[in-house]
Design a protein around this motif. Sequence first.
Motif, PDB file in Angstrom:
ATOM      1  N   UNK A 278       0.833  -1.201   0.000  1.00  0.00           N
ATOM      2  CA  UNK A 278       0.000   0.000   0.000  1.00  0.00           C
ATOM      3  C   UNK A 278       0.870   1.254   0.000  1.00  0.00           C
ATOM      4  N   UNK A 279       2.013   1.183   0.675  1.00  0.00           N
ATOM      5  CA  UNK A 279       2.935   2.317   0.666  1.00  0.00           C
ATOM      6  C   UNK A 279       3.436   2.586  -0.748  1.00  0.00           C
ATOM      7  N   UNK A 280       3.734   1.516  -1.493  1.00  0.00           N
ATOM      8  CA  UNK A 280       4.215   1.719  -2.858  1.00  0.00           C
ATOM      9  C   UNK A 280       3.131   2.326  -3.749  1.00  0.00           C
ATOM     10  N   UNK A 281       1.888   1.940  -3.548  1.00  0.00           N
ATOM     11  CA  UNK A 281       0.810   2.531  -4.338  1.00  0.00           C
ATOM     12  C   UNK A 281       0.718   4.035  -4.085  1.00  0.00           C
ATOM     13  N   UNK A 282       0.953   4.441  -2.848  1.00  0.00           N
ATOM     14  CA  UNK A 282       0.978   5.871  -2.551  1.00  0.00           C
ATOM     15  C   UNK A 282       2.164   6.547  -3.235  1.00  0.00           C
ATOM     16  N   UNK A 283       3.323   5.881  -3.214  1.00  0.00           N
ATOM     17  CA  UNK A 283       4.513   6.434  -3.859  1.00  0.00           C
ATOM     18  C   UNK A 283       4.283   6.593  -5.357  1.00  0.00           C
ATOM     19  N   UNK A 284       3.725   5.572  -5.988  1.00  0.00           N
ATOM     20  CA  UNK A 284       3.460   5.679  -7.423  1.00  0.00           C
ATOM     21  C   UNK A 284       2.476   6.799  -7.716  1.00  0.00           C
ATOM     22  N   UNK A 285       1.491   6.963  -6.846  1.00  0.00           N
ATOM     23  CA  UNK A 285       0.507   8.015  -7.039  1.00  0.00           C
ATOM     24  C   UNK A 285       1.181   9.383  -7.124  1.00  0.00           C
ATOM     25  N   UNK A 286       2.119   9.644  -6.235  1.00  0.00           N
ATOM     26  CA  UNK A 286       2.758  10.963  -6.234  1.00  0.00           C
ATOM     27  C   UNK A 286       3.879  11.062  -7.274  1.00  0.00           C
ATOM     28  N   UNK A 287       4.442   9.913  -7.691  1.00  0.00           N
ATOM     29  CA  UNK A 287       5.478   9.932  -8.733  1.00  0.00           C
ATOM     30  C   UNK A 287       4.876  10.188 -10.110  1.00  0.00           C
ATOM     31  N   UNK A 288       3.883   9.395 -10.501  1.00  0.00           N
ATOM     32  CA  UNK A 288       3.301   9.576 -11.829  1.00  0.00           C
ATOM     33  C   UNK A 288       1.878   9.089 -11.961  1.00  0.00           C
ATOM     34  N   UNK A 289       1.228   8.786 -10.826  1.00  0.00           N
ATOM     35  CA  UNK A 289      -0.063   8.115 -10.879  1.00  0.00           C
ATOM     36  C   UNK A 289      -1.285   9.002 -10.911  1.00  0.00           C
TER      37      UNK A 289
END
Length: 463
Positions: A278-289
Amino acid sequence: MIELNRAQPPLPNAKSEFNLPKFEEKFLQNGSRVIFHQKLGLPITTITFIVEAGSKYDPAGGEGLAQLTAALLDEGAGEFDSLALSALLESKGLTLRVFANNDYFEVNISGLSENIDLMLKIVSDVVYDPHFRMEDFERERDKIRNRIQQMKNQPEAMAWELLDKIIQGRPNCYTFTSANEESIEEITLSDVTFFHAEQIEPLKPVFTVVTDLPYNQVETAIHKHFLGKMGAHEPEKPDTGFALKDLRFFILDRKGAPQTEILGGFPTESLRSSREDEAFKLVNNLYGGHFNSRLMRNLREEKGYTYGVGSFLISMKDSSKFIISASVDTVNTGNALLEILKEMNDVRKNISDEELEFSRSQRVRGIPFMFETYDMISSLLRTIVELQLPLDYFENSRQELTRVTMEDAISAANHYLKLENLQFVLVGDREGILKTIPQPLLRGVVEINDRGKVIRRDAGGNL
C-alpha cells in the motif's frame, strides 16, 4: 419569495460514513467457488465464468492461441449460430464478453435478472458447446492479421508489443502474449479445438456474481446448466520467473516521425495487501499516478515536453509490471528521459509530508467510487479471483493506507522502483532521437525492428 443570505456560504452536511460491501464465498456441489455479492436497488445481474487458461499457456510458436480461441467461442454455440446468438443477445438486452488475458479465460454476461436462466444457458453453451466452424475460424484469424498490420502504424501499440517482449523473463511467463505475424499463420482450427479440450473444459471454474437476487436462486440456475459439464482439475503451474536487466533504451525507427512514443517498465513481484504494498501505491501516485504527480508537474507544467505522462502498475497472478508512458516531441526525447529518471531517483530519497497526505487522501477518498455500479463491483470480484486475494482485501487495503508512515513510503520506493532495471522502448525517428540522448545514456541504446530483434548497437551498447 424566499430570501437567500449569499454572504454566508452554505455549510456542508454532516460527515457520512461509507461501509464497503461485504463479499461472500459459496461452493457448488462439485466444489467450484462462487464469489457472490447481492446488490439491491436495480434488477441487474452480471456473472463471470473464470478458468486459469490464459495466454501464458500458449505454446511456443503459437502465441495468440488463447486469444483466438476466446474470439471463436461466441461465434455460434449450442443451438445458435453466430447470427442467431447475436440476435438473441440484442433482443434480450444482454451483453456477452469472451476474452483471455495473461492468466485467465473468462466469459462475462450482464442483463436483467429475470433472464438469469437464459444468461447461464448461454454461458454454458459458449464454454462447453462451441461450434468451431472453419468459416468462423478464418474470419477471426483474418481480423487478428489485420490488427497486426494496423498496429505497425500505431506507435503506442508497437511500444506496448515490444516492451512486453523485452521485459519478460521467458515467453508467456507473466505478460500478455498476443499473436504475431508468424504465429497467427501457424495456428490451425485443430490447435483451437485442442486448446479448448485440454486447457478449458477440464478445469474447475470459479464464478463471480453480482445481482439483486438471493443466492439460492443463483445457485439453482448454475447447477441446472453447469452440473455434469464442469471440470474438476486444477491448472498446471507454468514457470513464472522473471529476470531483471540493466537499464536499456530500444529504438524502433519511424523515419520522419515528429514525436517519440516513450514506454518504459520492468517486472516486479505481485502486490497484495501488506503495508509495504500500500505504501508503494501511494509512492506511485505521487510519482506519476495522478494529474498532480511529480512527472506531470515536471514534464508537462514546467518543461512543456508532453501533454500527458504517467506511471502505473499492471498486476497479474504471479507478478506485476511497473510502467511509465509519455509522448514527446522528438527534440525533447533525451531531456524527457533524464527527467523521468531524475524524478524516480529523487522519490526514492525525498517525499514531503504534504505529498504523502495528498496521495493518501486521493486514494482513500476514491475507494467508494469503485463500488458504484454492478459492472464495477463485478470487476472487483474478478480481481479477487485473478490475484487470489482475500474477500476483505479492499477493506484491509483501506485500513493499511491510513497506517502508512513516511518511513514505509521511502522503504517501498527503494524496494520497488528499480531505476537501474528500467527498459525503455522509443518509437520515433532514430536519427532525431539519438541526437538528443545524453552521452552517459548512449551506451544503453540499441535499435530493434518491428519484431523486437536487435539490428544495430549504438555507442557501445550491449545486450
